[in-house]
Design an enzyme around this catalytic site. Structure first.
Site, PDB file in Angstrom:
ATOM      1  N   GLU A  11       0.832  -1.203   0.000  1.00 62.79           N
ATOM      2  CA  GLU A  11       0.000   0.000   0.000  1.00 62.79           C
ATOM      3  C   GLU A  11       0.872   1.261   0.000  1.00 62.79           C
ATOM      4  O   GLU A  11       0.623   2.222  -0.731  1.00 62.79           O
ATOM      5  CB  GLU A  11      -0.923   0.024   1.214  1.00 62.79           C
ATOM      6  N   GLY A  52       6.320  -1.937  14.474  1.00 64.20           N
ATOM      7  CA  GLY A  52       5.568  -0.843  13.866  1.00 64.20           C
ATOM      8  C   GLY A  52       4.519  -0.266  14.807  1.00 64.20           C
ATOM      9  O   GLY A  52       4.394   0.943  14.966  1.00 64.20           O
ATOM     10  N   ARG A  53       3.788  -1.142  15.510  1.00 62.77           N
ATOM     11  CA  ARG A  53       2.700  -0.665  16.388  1.00 62.77           C
ATOM     12  C   ARG A  53       3.233  -0.005  17.654  1.00 62.77           C
ATOM     13  O   ARG A  53       2.452   0.538  18.435  1.00 62.77           O
ATOM     14  CB  ARG A  53       1.763  -1.814  16.700  1.00 62.77           C
ATOM     15  N   GLU A  89      -2.839  -6.745  17.420  1.00 59.99           N
ATOM     16  CA  GLU A  89      -1.729  -7.316  16.634  1.00 59.99           C
ATOM     17  C   GLU A  89      -0.641  -7.857  17.570  1.00 59.99           C
ATOM     18  O   GLU A  89       0.175  -8.698  17.181  1.00 59.99           O
ATOM     19  CB  GLU A  89      -1.138  -6.285  15.667  1.00 59.99           C
ATOM     20  N   LYS A 103      -1.426 -11.462   2.746  1.00 61.22           N
ATOM     21  CA  LYS A 103      -0.543 -10.769   1.801  1.00 61.22           C
ATOM     22  C   LYS A 103      -0.120 -11.708   0.677  1.00 61.22           C
ATOM     23  O   LYS A 103      -0.090 -11.340  -0.500  1.00 61.22           O
ATOM     24  CB  LYS A 103       0.695 -10.245   2.535  1.00 61.22           C
TER      25      LYS A 103
HETATM   26  O1  LIG Z   1       6.094   0.035   8.349  1.00 58.32           O
HETATM   27  P1  LIG Z   1       5.880  -1.097   7.361  1.00 58.32           P
HETATM   28  O2  LIG Z   1       7.074  -2.013   7.263  1.00 58.32           O
HETATM   29  O3  LIG Z   1       5.418  -0.579   6.044  1.00 58.32           O
HETATM   30  O4  LIG Z   1       4.689  -2.028   7.959  1.00 58.32           O
HETATM   31  C1  LIG Z   1       3.412  -1.473   8.104  1.00 58.32           C
HETATM   32  C2  LIG Z   1       2.576  -2.372   9.000  1.00 58.32           C
HETATM   33  O5  LIG Z   1       2.379  -3.677   8.430  1.00 58.32           O
HETATM   34  C3  LIG Z   1       2.526  -4.671   9.441  1.00 58.32           C
HETATM   35  O6  LIG Z   1       3.785  -5.253   9.309  1.00 58.32           O
HETATM   36  C4  LIG Z   1       1.465  -5.742   9.326  1.00 58.32           C
HETATM   37  O7  LIG Z   1       0.217  -5.194   9.552  1.00 58.32           O
HETATM   38  C5  LIG Z   1       2.438  -3.893  10.755  1.00 58.32           C
HETATM   39  O8  LIG Z   1       2.980  -4.568  11.838  1.00 58.32           O
HETATM   40  C6  LIG Z   1       3.191  -2.651  10.371  1.00 58.32           C
HETATM   41  O9  LIG Z   1       2.987  -1.585  11.281  1.00 58.32           O
END
Ligand SMILES: O=P(O)(O)OC[C@H]1O[C@](O)(CO)[C@@H](O)[C@@H]1O
Length: 541
Positions: free
Chosen positions: A215, A266-267, A353, A499
């Site tokens: 995305e 990330g979270r 998550e 994915k």
């Molecule tokens: O910062 P990235 O690597 O684009 O990942 C975005 C998000 O996708 C995930 O890996 C899966 O939802 C999350 O843990 C993460 O915050």
């Protein structure tokens, strides 16, 4: 330390016994002023009022014993010092440290993870220097004009936390500064942001720890094309936040790049550059530091072994009492603050998550409940939406209210003798008592059973400092619960299968379009679905 299974904790056996007859909040006199005074704990400007939970001293003593027996504080301190807490023993796993606390451990002479904190300080210094140049007019657009909008492109932890924080603190934005966010691959998401945007006066920060998220990479290309269509040089408007060495780590493509590290999930990354770039740009560096200090001071408050004096640990254990012993499958986060409207969404990712897991850290299936379903909306709005179920539904939903004595902005009005802020807080406290106490009535449809457990977090005002403390409070609540359940709260294997299948579908659609000469219709989603179902019938993805 050897981790113990939740079901093997002797305190869990004691709590099961106590759960057979939990404290009755609906009894006359149960919610006495003394109880409300006694069931209160404070830290970092927050008061936690928990008299409206279905617990009493024997339950609190047993929860204390659970914390001690599970070694929750020891595990928390090991995490802050850089132990590899993100792992599953005996299986392929991320096997990483968990050091989001290092990104705000900036204010002590002896940080717990010196190398990680040194890196965080280095990135913050890079950010301060960049922001100073923007403020001084040394960084301007092609016409020499200042840049006032920052569009953050990211998803998951690269969006939810920063977006929630940015909205929560927009009252403190510098004059002429604002943030916008694009996350969904849905082209209408970006189109809606672009429709009201002066790209000439905007920066775009692309945020992806992995540098590979579909995305985000797609939306980066969309923004680059939008800049080019506007006759703007992307290299003068694009910034990056990514992992060192990721596919996005290419400073030639960006005006500035900032790093985040694999030991920050990330979270849990909102206090790293993932959130700091946008917060620093919109609020200024000093407000960013106040936010980080609030998180850091809550990091310290979370070290106390006494659950009655450790807000994150107490919040975690109350949640475990409601989840594992009273058996409630969800938890509602109800901020009585419109500014916190996106905070429940951030907690959905951070909590679900992290703790939406079914395997222990030793690779065994759990035989106890783990993470609850997290949801919520601001009050008083929710009172006109779902509170009917909260009060009289067959499903009991523990609630966590978050409120502030003062509003953030100067506007208010006195109507019928009270201000709007007073009306807001009064409604929150009234809902807390009503849920707990209930009301008898001869008419069964007008009867309120009560005994709907809830708690109230109350602070003076939602400032950058208070927001940092609130963020860390919930981060540690989630970690303490994961430690208790002996699960790995820091990986996210469950997001991979979707994915993989999406990638197969897209490959099929792209090949189909090529075969059919890229006819406008292209490969229909239904056709691709049938083809993928056929593929899956033959082999596992
Ligand atoms: O910062 P990235 O690597 O684009 O990942 C975005 C998000 O996708 C995930 O890996 C899966 O939802 C999350 O843990 C993460 O915050």
């Amino acid at each position: 330390m050897p981790y113990k299974d939740f079901s093997s904790l002797s305190a869990a056996t004691r709590l099961l016994e106590l759960a057979r007859k939990p404290f009755d909040l609906s009894r006359a006199g149960a919610l006495s002023p003394q109880r409300i005074r006694d069931y209160r704990s404070s830290a970092c400007g927050f008061d936690l009022l928990y008299a409206t939970e279905r617990l009493d001293e024997p339950v609190l003593d047993a929860l204390q014993a659970l914390a001690d027996e599970a070694g929750l504080i020891e595990q928390f301190m090991a995490m802050k010092r850089g132990a590899p807490m993100n792992r599953i023993e005996g299986y392929a796993c991320e096997n990483r440290q968990v050091l989001h606390t290092a990104s705000r451990d900036l204010f002590s002479a002896q940080p717990y993870a010196p190398e990680a904190t040194a890196r965080a300080k280095r990135e913050l210094e890079k950010l301060r220097h960049f922001l100073d140049k923007v403020a001084a007019g040394d960084i301007v657009n092609e016409r020499g004009e200042s840049l006032g909008t920052l569009v953050q492109v990211g998803i998951g932890g690269s969006d939810l936390g920063p977006r929630a924080l940015s909205q929560a603190l927009s009252a403190f934005a510098l004059p002429g500064r604002e943030a916008r966010f694009i996350a969904n691959v849905d082209p209408d998401d970006a189109a809606a942001v672009l429709s009201g945007l002066d790209l000439n006066r905007s920066l775009v920060v692309v945020v992806s720890k992995s540098g590979t998220t579909l995305e985000t990479l797609t939306n980066e290309e969309l923004m680059r094309a939008a800049l080019a269509r506007a006759g703007l040089d992307p290299a003068r408007h694009m910034l990056a936040v990514t992992g060192e060495g990721s596919p996005m780590d290419d400073s030639s493509r960006y005006l500035a790049s900032f790093y985040m590290y694999d030991y920050i999930g990330g979270r849990y990354s909102a206090t790293s550059m993932v959130g700091a770039v946008t917060l620093g740009f919109t609020l200024g560096f000093e407000a960013l530091l106040a936010f980080l200090r609030g998180a850091w001071e809550m990091d310290l408050a979370a070290e106390s072994p006494d659950i009655r004096n450790n807000l994150p640990l107490l919040l975690a254990l109350i949640g475990i009492w409601n989840r594992n012993f009273l058996g409630y499958p969800s938890c509602a986060i109800l901020p009585y603050s419109q500014a916190l409207a996106r905070f429940p969404a951030h907690l959905q990712q951070c909590d679900m998550e992290s703790n939406g897991k079914s395997v222990t850290r030793q690779g065994n299936m759990v035989t106890w409940q783990t993470g609850p379903v997290i949801w919520g909306e601001p009050g008083t709005n929710g009172q006109h939406a779902f509170y009917q179920l909260m009060h009289q539904g067959t499903e009991i939903v523990p609630a966590e209210f978050i409120g502030f004595r003062r509003s953030q902005r100067d506007l208010d009005i006195m109507v019928s003798g009270t201000t709007s802020q007073q009306k807001l807080v009064a409604n929150m406290l009234a809902q807390s008592l009503a849920l707990a106490r209930g009301r008898d009535d001869d008419n069964p449809a007008r009867r309120f059973p009560g005994n709907r457990p809830n708690l109230v977090l109350l602070a003076d005002q939602l400032t950058p400092y208070q927001m940092g403390a609130l963020l860390a409070l919930y981060e540690h609540r989630i970690a303490f619960q994961g430690f208790s359940w002996n699960i790995n709260s820091f990986d996210q294997e469950g997001v991979q299968l979707g994915k993989v299948l999406a990638k197969k579908l897209l490959q099929h659609m792209a090949e189909g379009d090529a075969r059919s000469g890229n006819s406008p219709a292209g490969t229909s989603p239904e056709e691709a679905l049938l083809a993928l179902a056929g593929m899956l019938g033959r082999d596992r993805p």
